[in-house]
Design a protein around this motif. Sequence first.
Motif, PDB file in Angstrom:
ATOM      1  N   GLY A 317       5.787 -43.605  -1.772  1.00 47.80           N
ATOM      2  CA  GLY A 317       6.383 -44.603  -2.630  1.00 47.80           C
ATOM      3  C   GLY A 317       6.074 -44.394  -4.093  1.00 47.80           C
ATOM      4  O   GLY A 317       5.784 -43.284  -4.543  1.00 47.80           O
ATOM      5  N   ARG A 318       6.107 -45.479  -4.818  1.00 46.62           N
ATOM      6  CA  ARG A 318       5.936 -45.432  -6.277  1.00 46.62           C
ATOM      7  C   ARG A 318       4.581 -44.852  -6.674  1.00 46.62           C
ATOM      8  O   ARG A 318       4.477 -44.116  -7.660  1.00 46.62           O
ATOM      9  N   VAL A 319       3.537 -45.172  -5.919  1.00 43.33           N
ATOM     10  CA  VAL A 319       2.207 -44.683  -6.265  1.00 43.33           C
ATOM     11  C   VAL A 319       2.110 -43.168  -6.143  1.00 43.33           C
ATOM     12  O   VAL A 319       1.276 -42.534  -6.792  1.00 43.33           O
ATOM     13  N   HIS A 320       2.989 -42.571  -5.326  1.00 43.07           N
ATOM     14  CA  HIS A 320       3.005 -41.109  -5.174  1.00 43.07           C
ATOM     15  C   HIS A 320       3.872 -40.424  -6.231  1.00 43.07           C
ATOM     16  O   HIS A 320       3.898 -39.192  -6.303  1.00 43.07           O
ATOM     17  N   GLY A 321       4.600 -41.203  -7.021  1.00 41.91           N
ATOM     18  CA  GLY A 321       5.498 -40.629  -8.012  1.00 41.91           C
ATOM     19  C   GLY A 321       6.928 -40.510  -7.538  1.00 41.91           C
ATOM     20  O   GLY A 321       7.745 -39.851  -8.190  1.00 41.91           O
ATOM     21  N   ILE A 322       7.262 -41.123  -6.402  1.00 40.03           N
ATOM     22  CA  ILE A 322       8.613 -41.059  -5.863  1.00 40.03           C
ATOM     23  C   ILE A 322       9.537 -41.981  -6.676  1.00 40.03           C
ATOM     24  O   ILE A 322       9.158 -43.100  -7.025  1.00 40.03           O
ATOM     25  N   LYS A 323      10.768 -41.489  -6.938  1.00 39.37           N
ATOM     26  CA  LYS A 323      11.753 -42.255  -7.695  1.00 39.37           C
ATOM     27  C   LYS A 323      13.105 -42.202  -6.984  1.00 39.37           C
ATOM     28  O   LYS A 323      13.388 -41.238  -6.256  1.00 39.37           O
ATOM     29  N   PRO A 324      13.948 -43.225  -7.176  1.00 43.17           N
ATOM     30  CA  PRO A 324      15.290 -43.190  -6.581  1.00 43.17           C
ATOM     31  C   PRO A 324      16.068 -41.974  -7.055  1.00 43.17           C
ATOM     32  O   PRO A 324      15.974 -41.561  -8.212  1.00 43.17           O
ATOM     33  N   GLY A 325      16.839 -41.388  -6.133  1.00 43.19           N
ATOM     34  CA  GLY A 325      17.645 -40.218  -6.456  1.00 43.19           C
ATOM     35  C   GLY A 325      17.001 -38.898  -6.127  1.00 43.19           C
ATOM     36  O   GLY A 325      17.682 -37.857  -6.116  1.00 43.19           O
ATOM     37  N   GLN A 326      15.689 -38.899  -5.854  1.00 46.20           N
ATOM     38  CA  GLN A 326      15.017 -37.645  -5.520  1.00 46.20           C
ATOM     39  C   GLN A 326      15.389 -37.194  -4.104  1.00 46.20           C
ATOM     40  O   GLN A 326      15.797 -37.998  -3.267  1.00 46.20           O
ATOM     41  N   THR A 327      15.242 -35.893  -3.869  1.00 48.23           N
ATOM     42  CA  THR A 327      15.622 -35.299  -2.592  1.00 48.23           C
ATOM     43  C   THR A 327      14.386 -34.895  -1.797  1.00 48.23           C
ATOM     44  O   THR A 327      13.428 -34.353  -2.356  1.00 48.23           O
ATOM     45  N   LYS A 355      17.940 -38.479   0.653  1.00 44.98           N
ATOM     46  CA  LYS A 355      17.982 -38.933  -0.727  1.00 44.98           C
ATOM     47  C   LYS A 355      17.300 -40.294  -0.812  1.00 44.98           C
ATOM     48  O   LYS A 355      17.533 -41.172   0.016  1.00 44.98           O
ATOM     49  N   VAL A 356      16.438 -40.459  -1.815  1.00 47.92           N
ATOM     50  CA  VAL A 356      15.698 -41.700  -1.975  1.00 47.92           C
ATOM     51  C   VAL A 356      16.603 -42.773  -2.567  1.00 47.92           C
ATOM     52  O   VAL A 356      17.196 -42.591  -3.624  1.00 47.92           O
ATOM     53  N   LEU A 357      16.701 -43.917  -1.863  1.00 49.72           N
ATOM     54  CA  LEU A 357      17.534 -45.025  -2.317  1.00 49.72           C
ATOM     55  C   LEU A 357      16.711 -46.128  -2.981  1.00 49.72           C
ATOM     56  O   LEU A 357      17.076 -46.634  -4.042  1.00 49.72           O
ATOM     57  N   GLN A 358      15.623 -46.504  -2.346  1.00 52.97           N
ATOM     58  CA  GLN A 358      14.823 -47.637  -2.800  1.00 52.97           C
ATOM     59  C   GLN A 358      13.348 -47.279  -2.690  1.00 52.97           C
ATOM     60  O   GLN A 358      12.917 -46.697  -1.691  1.00 52.97           O
TER      61      GLN A 358
END
Length: 396
Positions: A317-327, A355-358
């Motif tokens: 999630g966000r704490v790992h640096g994940i952002k919407p739109g990433q593959t 693909k990351v949506l949320q």
Amino acid sequence: MNQLTLFLSILLYSMAAKAEWYEVTGYANILDSNVADARKSAVQDAITQALIFSGATVSSVQTVADGLLSQDQLKVKAHAEIQQATLISEEQNNNDYMVTLHLDIYATQEHCTHQQFNKQVTVTQSQLIQPHQARLGQIFDIAKASSQRLYNTMMERATAIKAVPYINSAINVRPFFSQRFDYDPALIETLSNNSNSQYVLFSQITDIAQGKKLNNDYAFWEDDQYVRSFKVDFALYDAMTRDRLWQKHYAVQGIWPFEKTTLIDVYSDEFWQSNYGDQIQSIFNKVSQDLNSAIGCMPTKGKILHIDGERLAINLGRVHGIKPGQTLAIMQKNNFTTQQGMILNNHRQTIDQLKVLQVNDQTAITTNVNMRPLSNIQLNDIVKVIIKEDDTFSLN
């Protein structure tokens, strides 16, 4: 002093560079009222953090900052150079000294792209191997206090490592340091699941023995001072493969300034601001840097938590640096068992992508990228962040 001029001996692997600036705060303890040494250590701490966080490969750094640092060698793996450092602020708070620097860093093209994604590491409670050595000062809680201190240190550092505490529960860590690999892999998986971490860090304190007396017996007006050792082993395991990725031994000696009959609180500032506590802290600073060097540039991986048709929930999630739109890429588990009953982990890369949506703090919702349905994807299959490299050229 507003400007710090830095001269660095750096191995560069690319001519192309992109400027980025970092604002970093370095910390140091003031020992024996020596503010000048504390200031040097705080500046060095800030510079080291910035270099590590930039991901930038330096074989050695020779720094001169208006006489503040001289002939100081930092062994840091990086792909960058510092063009300028500006002193933003400095502050003395009791026995702590803090320096905030603004650093302009030019990273080369070989900048570690995976550094932008954080790796969560479970910090477990250390184990004191020789408890009788804690009688001096009655510091029987040193293992738990040291683990708490290490966790705090890792959280303060600007690296790709994000610590998760698992300190309140004691663990028998000895099997994890055995050369026979007779540890329980299920424990690694349990700790990983409870903390949502990809990595688990174990440690054992092997020696805190009292050494020789420093002052003379005839100087009866002086308090007794002794040399005391602190030796500790660390081992890092990947919860997804259950393999030991990194192991290192650290050893320091410090001055034990307390009387033999004094009961010492290992959670107190009095202990950690002593020479002995400061030497232990220097180990934790190195551990934070060494862990970042060991796994900071490794791909960030997670697991599939839930499947709902073409949508999947993952534990990144966000704490790992994940952002919407990433593959993300999917890797299927394909473990097999040897004749001796040993389970070998095997992950097979698939052609499926998500693909990351949320994005939430520790989880994310993804969807199938391809037109065709997902094939044989199951819970706990591995997902890995795909780093898209910049094109080397383009046609207009």
